[in-house]
Write a protein that holds these residues in place. Structure first.
Motif, short mmCIF file in Angstrom:
data_model
loop_
_atom_site.label_atom_id
_atom_site.label_comp_id
_atom_site.label_asym_id
_atom_site.label_seq_id
_atom_site.Cartn_x
_atom_site.Cartn_y
_atom_site.Cartn_z
N GLU A 1 0.88 -0.89 0.19
CA GLU A 1 0.15 -0.40 0.23
C GLU A 1 0.79 0.91 -0.04
OE1 GLU A 1 -3.29 0.10 -0.01
OE2 GLU A 1 -2.85 -2.52 -0.43
N PRO A 2 0.24 2.08 -0.41
CA PRO A 2 1.16 3.65 -0.45
C PRO A 2 1.71 4.04 1.03
CG PRO A 2 -0.97 3.63 -1.85
CD PRO A 2 -1.03 2.72 -1.41
N ASP A 3 1.25 3.69 2.17
CA ASP A 3 1.79 4.21 3.61
C ASP A 3 2.39 3.27 3.67
OD1 ASP A 3 -0.66 2.38 3.37
OD2 ASP A 3 -1.11 3.08 5.63
N GLU A 4 2.39 1.97 3.06
CA GLU A 4 3.83 1.23 3.95
C GLU A 4 5.08 0.82 3.26
OE1 GLU A 4 0.74 -3.52 4.28
OE2 GLU A 4 2.01 -2.18 2.27
N GLU A 5 5.84 0.74 4.14
CA GLU A 5 7.08 0.99 3.32
C GLU A 5 7.72 -0.17 2.63
OE1 GLU A 5 10.87 1.58 6.79
OE2 GLU A 5 9.18 2.07 7.45
N ASP A 6 8.83 0.01 2.35
CA ASP A 6 9.41 -0.88 1.38
C ASP A 6 9.91 -2.30 1.81
OD1 ASP A 6 9.12 0.38 -0.79
OD2 ASP A 6 11.24 1.05 -0.75
N THR A 7 9.56 -3.43 0.88
CA THR A 7 10.23 -4.85 2.02
C THR A 7 11.16 -5.07 1.77
OG1 THR A 7 8.55 -6.30 0.84
CG2 THR A 7 7.74 -5.19 3.01
N PHE A 8 12.24 -4.78 0.98
CA PHE A 8 13.15 -5.22 -0.09
C PHE A 8 14.10 -3.38 0.60
CE2 PHE A 8 9.93 -3.19 -3.07
CZ PHE A 8 10.59 -1.83 -3.26
N GLN A 9 15.49 -3.65 -0.17
CA GLN A 9 16.15 -2.25 -0.28
C GLN A 9 17.19 -2.22 -1.21
OE1 GLN A 9 18.76 -2.78 2.70
NE2 GLN A 9 19.70 -4.38 2.58
N ILE A 10 17.40 -1.25 -1.88
CA ILE A 10 18.20 -1.31 -3.29
C ILE A 10 19.34 0.09 -2.88
CG2 ILE A 10 18.22 -1.01 -5.96
CD1 ILE A 10 15.05 -0.20 -5.14
N GLN A 11 20.23 -1.29 -3.79
CA GLN A 11 21.85 -0.34 -3.25
C GLN A 11 22.35 -0.18 -4.38
OE1 GLN A 11 23.25 -2.70 -0.21
NE2 GLN A 11 23.01 -1.02 1.57
N VAL A 12 23.05 1.18 -4.54
CA VAL A 12 23.84 0.98 -6.34
C VAL A 12 25.06 1.61 -5.62
CG1 VAL A 12 24.01 2.60 -8.79
CG2 VAL A 12 21.50 1.95 -7.18
N MET A 13 25.72 1.05 -6.85
CA MET A 13 27.43 1.44 -6.27
C MET A 13 27.86 3.11 -6.04
SD MET A 13 29.23 -1.17 -4.18
CE MET A 13 30.18 -0.42 -4.08
N GLN A 14 27.19 3.63 -7.58
CA GLN A 14 27.93 5.02 -7.95
C GLN A 14 27.10 5.33 -6.65
OE1 GLN A 14 29.83 5.57 -10.81
NE2 GLN A 14 29.37 7.90 -9.66
N ARG A 15 25.67 5.68 -5.88
CA ARG A 15 25.28 6.28 -5.19
C ARG A 15 26.86 6.73 -3.97
NH1 ARG A 15 19.94 5.13 -2.17
NH2 ARG A 15 18.64 7.26 -3.48
N PHE A 16 26.58 5.49 -3.51
CA PHE A 16 27.78 5.33 -2.63
C PHE A 16 28.92 6.09 -2.60
CE2 PHE A 16 26.22 1.08 -1.53
CZ PHE A 16 26.12 1.15 -0.07
N ILE A 17 29.48 5.94 -4.18
CA ILE A 17 30.92 6.87 -4.37
C ILE A 17 30.47 8.43 -4.29
CG2 ILE A 17 31.57 7.41 -6.69
CD1 ILE A 17 31.80 3.94 -7.41
N ASP A 18 29.14 8.30 -4.93
CA ASP A 18 28.78 9.79 -4.96
C ASP A 18 28.43 11.02 -3.87
OD1 ASP A 18 28.69 10.08 -8.09
OD2 ASP A 18 26.55 9.61 -7.81
N GLN A 19 28.40 9.38 -2.41
CA GLN A 19 28.45 9.98 -0.98
C GLN A 19 29.55 10.65 -1.41
OE1 GLN A 19 25.58 7.52 1.05
NE2 GLN A 19 24.00 8.08 0.21
N PHE A 20 30.59 9.01 -1.10
CA PHE A 20 31.77 9.57 -0.93
C PHE A 20 32.61 11.04 -1.07
CE2 PHE A 20 36.74 8.67 -0.74
CZ PHE A 20 36.23 9.19 0.11
N ASN A 21 32.32 11.17 -2.44
CA ASN A 21 32.56 12.41 -2.99
C ASN A 21 32.49 13.46 -2.65
OD1 ASN A 21 34.30 10.77 -4.76
ND2 ASN A 21 33.34 10.78 -6.58
N SER A 22 30.67 13.78 -2.14
CA SER A 22 30.70 14.88 -1.40
C SER A 22 30.79 14.98 -0.22
CB SER A 22 29.02 14.72 -1.55
OG SER A 22 28.18 13.67 -0.75
N MET A 23 30.97 13.63 0.51
CA MET A 23 31.52 14.03 1.68
C MET A 23 33.27 14.82 1.47
SD MET A 23 32.54 11.33 4.54
CE MET A 23 33.95 10.72 3.54
N ALA A 24 34.13 14.08 1.08
CA ALA A 24 35.61 14.71 0.02
C ALA A 24 36.06 15.61 -0.28
CB ALA A 24 36.31 13.43 -0.69
N GLY A 25 34.20 16.05 -1.09
CA GLY A 25 34.45 17.70 -1.15
C GLY A 25 34.10 19.14 -0.36
N ALA A 26 33.27 18.16 -0.31
CA ALA A 26 32.77 19.27 2.00
C ALA A 26 34.48 19.91 2.82
CB ALA A 26 31.54 18.49 2.88
#
Ligand SMILES: Nc1ncnc2c1ncn2[C@@H]1O[C@H](COP(=O)(O)OP(=O)(O)O)[C@@H](O)[C@H]1O
Ligand SMILES: [Mg+2]
Lengths: 413, 286
Positions: free
Chosen positions: A258-283
């Motif tokens: 249902e729209p109010d229910e949370e995901d019962t799975f998780q999706i992780q993309v490597m690029q996202r980690f990389i982006d997050q890490f890069n933005s942290m390093a940038g900061a």
């Protein structure tokens, strides 16, 4: 041409002025020296760390996507842990409907005892997957062949082993064609893949024996088992957000959330980690930039102070230069050049100290910063900022000198 | 606030021709340096006109005046004003660095040093030179850009009498070579080498005569001849006859001139224009 010559002369004059007041000049430029040296080292160290960590990410591939079941906190009582696990049909549906995904492979993990001849090893990783796994993981085939669609379709009892397994199971040098027992069943070895050492950061640790079998065969091995996760590959590393949206859409629909229910799975993309890490390093780098800005400001005030002292010390000289025909503009340029040269000399010393420090970091035993090096842009930036500091803080004393009236200046004691 | 206004120069009217050798004399504070600074384009009159080689310098801005100083004027100071850390040669080259002549600066500076007889001292620094030699370097520096006038404000003021006569001999030699020279001095002996003596008192020109006809100077010569020690400065300036107009050298080019200055004693840099002064100009015609 005349301007060039004059520029050369003013620079030369400025250098001799700095040289004749060595200690004073050094103390004055200390702010600039420390500023430049610290920014150079921080940026280089951070760059080295970033390269190191990104290198680890790269081993997985920036385009890699991981999907697995997850039981959200709010649903602890409603659904079982088993229910949220991915099903093969979901993987197939995702592959069908996600435009941004190139490939997707269900991964089945089990621990079984493996035997060959008199040797038996317990709880070896046995991994069931589709043949398209080869395209995602890109493991080199050292001997034999890859899995084929027929292996999968016909649920063949074939396996790939990693190189490490050869010695651990005391197999032939060319084990292709030999049989091993997986949980008591005979499997034909069709190929050998390279062993990949995962870094400790990603839970790799010791290398161990791996046995790969077709996914369908794995299901046969344990009909009650579930697949641990699915891994996919993006068509384009920038399509991460699209892919996540598509996969969510498919999975939520299939699971009837249902729209109010949370995901019962998780999706992780490597690029996202990389982006997050890069933005942290940038900061962090931006923070380092701030520190430099402050120390250059302090350095600039030092420069302004010494230039004011210099103007008042050399008032008679300025008066004389004007008396013999130096235009106000020339006097202004002379003092401005002097301030800038002072800053640039400071920047040069700062660069040398910074480079020395970075070399030290690199040569430290087991250094995670073995790849640390000063990026060219950091050099350009710090030199540019130092020159700007010279211009900004040298301007006021230079204008003061240029405005001096020649006879008043000559009368100065 | 009790501001005391000093009129450093008042109604000065002079014509100086090319290749003249003029001595400006007067008591301390009579305005000699102020006049020299105006002639040297280091200062500007608060009102009045100063034309140099046909150029109205009183209308020029700081940049243009710097150019005039660089190319038309050679200024010699009482205190030499050499750069202490630079060699004699470098000191002489200085004006050329600010001109188009910078490419031949070294050669021209060497020539100038030769003219003042210092070819063997070129690499010496000022502190390695005697007072007379230092002033020679200053003369060479004033000559190096081949100016149309050489201005010297008490060039022998810091020198002993022997060295003074050497420097004066140098001026005479330069004058013989065609140089226009204006020199400030309070020594009659120095003035005796000039062709013309202009006397100032309280900012006004009180006499302007050829040297041979200057009554004060004649007194000095007579006194020297009779070897009677006379203090020239003690002579009461009120006795000096006013012979302003009839001694002017060239009537056809003679123009009215006025330089009037009001200087606030407390503020060196503020020079005010006097209202109602009649327009006039001074001309130096080469
Ligand atoms: N910067 C100044 N501020 C105030 N008064 C000045 C300044 N310069 C010169 N004077 C005054 O102007 C008069 C002329 O000075 P100056 O030309 O130096 O005389 P001289 O060179 O004949 O001794 C003097 O009364 C002197 O006090
Ligand atoms: Mg004086």
């Amino acid at each position: 041409m005349i301007l060039l010559r004059l520029a050369f002369q003013t620079v030369f004059l400025a250098l001799s002025q700095i040289f004749s007041n060595k200690i004073r000049s050094m103390l004055t430029t200390l702010g600039v020296i420390i500023g430049v040296a610290s920014v150079i080292s921080v940026i280089a160290a951070l760059d080295g760390l970033q390269n190191n960590i990104l290198g680890e990410f790269e081993k997985f591939g920036a385009k890699r996507v991981f999907i697995d079941g997850r039981r959200p906190e709010s649903m602890r009582n409603k659904i079982t842990w088993r229910e949220v696990q991915l099903k093969e049909i979901e993987v197939t549906e995702i592959l069908k409907h996600s435009e941004s995904l190139d490939l997707i492979v269900p991964m089945w993990y089990g621990g079984y005892s493996i035997a060959h001849g008199k040797r038996t090893i317990d709880s070896v990783s046995v991994i069931g997957m589709w043949p398209s796994w080869h395209k995602i993981e890109n493991r080199q085939i050292l001997q034999g062949r890859q899995f084929s669609a027929i292996d999968e379709d016909e649920k063949r009892q074939v396996c790939l082993i990693n190189e490490h397994a050869i010695q651990e199971l005391d197999l032939d040098r060319n084990p292709v064609g030999s049989y091993i027992l997986v949980s008591g069943r005979r499997f034909l070895i069709v190929g050998v893949v390279e062993t990949i050492q995962m870094s400790a950061m990603f839970g790799g640790g010791d290398t161990s024996t791996e046995v790969f079998i077709p996914f369908s065969t794995a299901r046969k091995l344990n009909p009650n088992g579930w697949l641990n996760y699915a891994q996919g590959e993006l068509k384009d590393p920038n399509a991460a957000e699209d892919a996540i949206a598509e996969i969510r859409f498919v999975l939520r629909k299939m699971r009837g959330l249902e729209p109010d229910e949370e995901d019962t799975f998780q999706i992780q993309v490597m690029q996202r980690f990389i982006d997050q890490f890069n933005s942290m390093a940038g900061a962090i780098k931006a923070g380092a930039g701030g520190i430099v800005a402050i120390s250059l400001l302090v350095g600039g005030i030092g420069i302004m102070n010494i230039m004011l002292v210099s103007v008042s010390e050399r008032t008679r000289e300025i008066g004389l230069r004007k008396a013999v025909g130096a235009r106000p503009m020339i006097i202004l340029t002379q003092f401005l050049v002097e301030a800038v040269v002072l800053c640039l000399v400071g920047a040069g010393i700062g660069l040398l100290i910074g480079e020395g420090f970075v070399l030290g970091l690199r040569l430290m035993p087991d250094s995670p910063l073995s790849k640390a090096s000063v990026p060219f842009w950091a050099i350009v930036l710090s030199v540019g900022f130092s020159a700007a500091t010279g211009i900004i803080f040298g301007m006021f004393p230079a204008i003061k000198a240029a405005r001096l009236n020649p006879i008043d200046a000559l009368r100065h004691e | 606030m009790g501001v005391e206004r000093v009129r450093a120069l008042d109604g000065v009217d002079l014509d100086i021709q090319r290749n003249e050798f003029v001595a400006i004399m007067g008591a301390s504070g009579s305005g000699k340096s102020t006049l020299m600074n105006i002639l040297g384009c280091l200062d500007r009159p608060s009102s009045g006109i100063y034309t140099l080689n046909g150029k109205p310098t009183h209308k020029m801005r700081a940049g243009a005046l710097a150019r005039v100083r660089n190319q038309e004027i050679g200024f010699i100071f009482q205190s030499f004003e050499l750069l202490p850390r630079q060699s004699a040669l470098k000191n002489v080259m200085l004006p050329l660095l600010y001109s188009k002549g910078m490419f031949k600066a070294r050669k021209r500076a060497k020539n100038a040093l030769k003219r003042v007889g210092l070819e063997t001292r070129m690499s010496h620094r000022p502190n390695q030179l005697s007072g007379g030699q230092r002033q020679r370097v200053a003369v060479a520096r004033a000559l190096v850009s081949e100016p149309s006038i050489l201005l010297a404000d008490e060039p022998t003021g810091n020198l002993d009498s022997t060295t003074s006569s050497e420097i004066i001999a140098l001026f005479k030699q330069l004058h013989d070579e065609g140089q226009t020279i204006i020199i400030v001095t309070h020594e009659e002996e120095v003035a005796s080498h000039a062709q013309r003596i202009v006397r100032l008192s309280d900012g006004k020109v009180i006499s302007d005569n050829p040297t041979a006809e200057d009554p004060l100077h004649r007194k000095f010569v007579t006194a020297m001849a009779s070897t009677i020690q006379t203090q020239v400065q003690d002579i009461d300036q009120n006795h000096i006859p006013k012979q302003l107009d009839d001694t002017s050298t060239n009537n056809s080019t003679k123009r009215a001139h006025e330089l009037s200055q009001e200087t606030e004693a407390l503020d060196a840099s503020s020079i005010h224009t006097m209202p109602g002064t009649k327009p006039a100009r001074g001309v130096i015609q080469p």
